[in-house]
Design a protein around this motif. Sequence first.
Motif, short mmCIF file in Angstrom:
data_model
loop_
_atom_site.label_atom_id
_atom_site.label_comp_id
_atom_site.label_asym_id
_atom_site.label_seq_id
_atom_site.Cartn_x
_atom_site.Cartn_y
_atom_site.Cartn_z
N THR A 49 0.84 -1.19 0.00
CA THR A 49 0.00 0.00 0.00
C THR A 49 0.88 1.24 0.00
O THR A 49 1.76 1.38 0.85
N SER A 50 0.66 2.13 -0.95
CA SER A 50 1.41 3.39 -1.01
C SER A 50 0.76 4.42 -0.09
O SER A 50 -0.48 4.50 0.00
N GLY A 51 1.59 5.21 0.56
CA GLY A 51 1.04 6.22 1.46
C GLY A 51 2.12 7.12 2.00
O GLY A 51 3.17 7.32 1.37
N TYR A 52 1.90 7.64 3.19
CA TYR A 52 2.76 8.66 3.77
C TYR A 52 3.04 8.34 5.24
O TYR A 52 2.19 7.80 5.94
N ALA A 53 4.24 8.72 5.70
CA ALA A 53 4.59 8.59 7.11
C ALA A 53 5.58 9.70 7.45
O ALA A 53 6.24 10.25 6.57
N GLY A 54 5.67 10.01 8.73
CA GLY A 54 6.63 10.99 9.18
C GLY A 54 6.05 12.37 9.44
O GLY A 54 6.77 13.27 9.87
N GLY A 55 4.77 12.58 9.16
CA GLY A 55 4.13 13.87 9.41
C GLY A 55 2.79 13.67 10.08
O GLY A 55 2.51 12.59 10.61
N HIS A 56 1.95 14.70 10.04
CA HIS A 56 0.67 14.65 10.73
C HIS A 56 -0.49 14.43 9.76
O HIS A 56 -0.38 14.66 8.56
N ALA A 57 -1.61 14.00 10.30
CA ALA A 57 -2.76 13.60 9.49
C ALA A 57 -3.30 14.74 8.63
O ALA A 57 -3.71 14.53 7.49
N ALA A 58 -3.30 15.96 9.18
CA ALA A 58 -3.94 17.08 8.50
C ALA A 58 -3.35 17.36 7.12
O ALA A 58 -4.03 17.88 6.24
N ARG A 59 -2.08 16.99 6.91
CA ARG A 59 -1.43 17.30 5.63
C ARG A 59 -0.96 16.03 4.92
O ARG A 59 -0.11 16.08 4.05
N ALA A 60 -1.53 14.90 5.31
CA ALA A 60 -1.15 13.62 4.68
C ALA A 60 -1.94 13.41 3.41
O ALA A 60 -2.78 12.52 3.31
N ASN A 61 -1.68 14.26 2.43
CA ASN A 61 -2.30 14.12 1.12
C ASN A 61 -1.27 14.47 0.07
O ASN A 61 -0.30 15.18 0.35
N TYR A 62 -1.47 13.99 -1.14
CA TYR A 62 -0.43 14.10 -2.17
C TYR A 62 -0.05 15.54 -2.48
O TYR A 62 1.13 15.88 -2.57
N GLU A 63 -1.02 16.40 -2.60
CA GLU A 63 -0.74 17.80 -2.94
C GLU A 63 0.13 18.46 -1.88
O GLU A 63 1.10 19.16 -2.19
N ALA A 64 -0.19 18.23 -0.62
CA ALA A 64 0.59 18.83 0.47
C ALA A 64 1.97 18.19 0.59
O ALA A 64 2.99 18.89 0.72
N VAL A 65 2.02 16.87 0.53
CA VAL A 65 3.30 16.18 0.69
C VAL A 65 4.28 16.57 -0.41
O VAL A 65 5.49 16.69 -0.18
N THR B 4 4.89 19.33 -1.60
CA THR B 4 5.59 20.58 -1.33
C THR B 4 6.91 20.35 -0.59
O THR B 4 7.77 21.23 -0.56
N GLY B 5 7.06 19.18 0.02
CA GLY B 5 8.27 18.88 0.77
C GLY B 5 8.36 19.58 2.11
O GLY B 5 9.42 19.60 2.74
N THR B 6 7.24 20.15 2.58
CA THR B 6 7.25 20.93 3.82
C THR B 6 6.47 20.28 4.95
O THR B 6 6.37 20.86 6.03
N THR B 7 5.91 19.11 4.72
CA THR B 7 5.01 18.51 5.72
C THR B 7 5.70 17.54 6.66
O THR B 7 5.11 17.11 7.65
N GLY B 8 6.92 17.15 6.36
CA GLY B 8 7.62 16.16 7.17
C GLY B 8 7.37 14.73 6.75
O GLY B 8 8.05 13.80 7.21
N HIS B 9 6.39 14.52 5.86
CA HIS B 9 6.09 13.16 5.42
C HIS B 9 7.13 12.67 4.41
O HIS B 9 7.80 13.46 3.73
N ALA B 10 7.23 11.37 4.31
CA ALA B 10 7.92 10.70 3.20
C ALA B 10 6.91 9.86 2.46
O ALA B 10 5.94 9.38 3.05
N GLU B 11 7.10 9.72 1.15
CA GLU B 11 6.31 8.74 0.40
C GLU B 11 6.83 7.36 0.81
O GLU B 11 8.03 7.08 0.70
N VAL B 12 5.93 6.51 1.28
CA VAL B 12 6.33 5.20 1.80
C VAL B 12 5.45 4.11 1.20
O VAL B 12 4.40 4.38 0.62
N VAL B 13 5.90 2.89 1.38
CA VAL B 13 5.05 1.74 1.10
C VAL B 13 4.93 0.91 2.37
O VAL B 13 5.90 0.72 3.11
#
Length: 208
Positions: A56-72, A74-83
């Motif tokens: 499953t592709s998704g995000y980790a390392g940031g918060h729920a409010a910005r865990a979406n592709y458009e926000a991630v 930007t490189g400013t949310t703390g998330h990484a693209e993960v599987v």
Amino acid sequence: MSAVIPGTSLAIHPERFPDPVDDLPTDGTQKALLAGGCFWCVEAVYLNLDGVLAVTSGYAGGHAARANYEAVCTGTTGHAEVVEIEYDSQVISYGQLLKVLFSVAHDPTQKDRQGNDRGTQYRSAIFYQSPEEKAVAEAYIRQLDNAGAFTAPIVTTLEPLETFYRGEDYHQNFANHNPNQGYIVHVARPKVEKLIHAFPDLLKGDTQ
């Protein structure tokens, strides 16, 4: 030392990578969270491995409010693209998943980027869920360093998993649904072909 592709630290001969000396015990169905650049490519690689039940592709390392592709993106949310890889540990081990990550799925010597994809969202990272997972990952990185597997330092971060956020539906199984998309043709498919050549013994029976 393994040969490398000129201009990168990627190994030409991933089949020469050492098996992990340390590994997790066999314990039924488990999950691993790994980051290695664009999740389309990493997902495409792991879906071909015997014992992998789902990716499953998704995000980790940031918060729920910005865990979406458009926000991630930007490189400013703390998330990484993960599987998130669900696997049968009686068929394939956590250490073997790490071996594929380092040798085929991405270049762990590139900090906050993979090729032309740049930003912290593309960082090389292992999101561990237990002290045991962290210890296995640390040991394997030391093992690769001692083996001289790369010509540049490994920059993979080890980060405790807080929450995995599932990505949008259109990102799931993206390579199989979009085989002629340019990124898939030029980036994901060569990695899958490299996997098939290097580790035929790890593949599902229907992998071509």
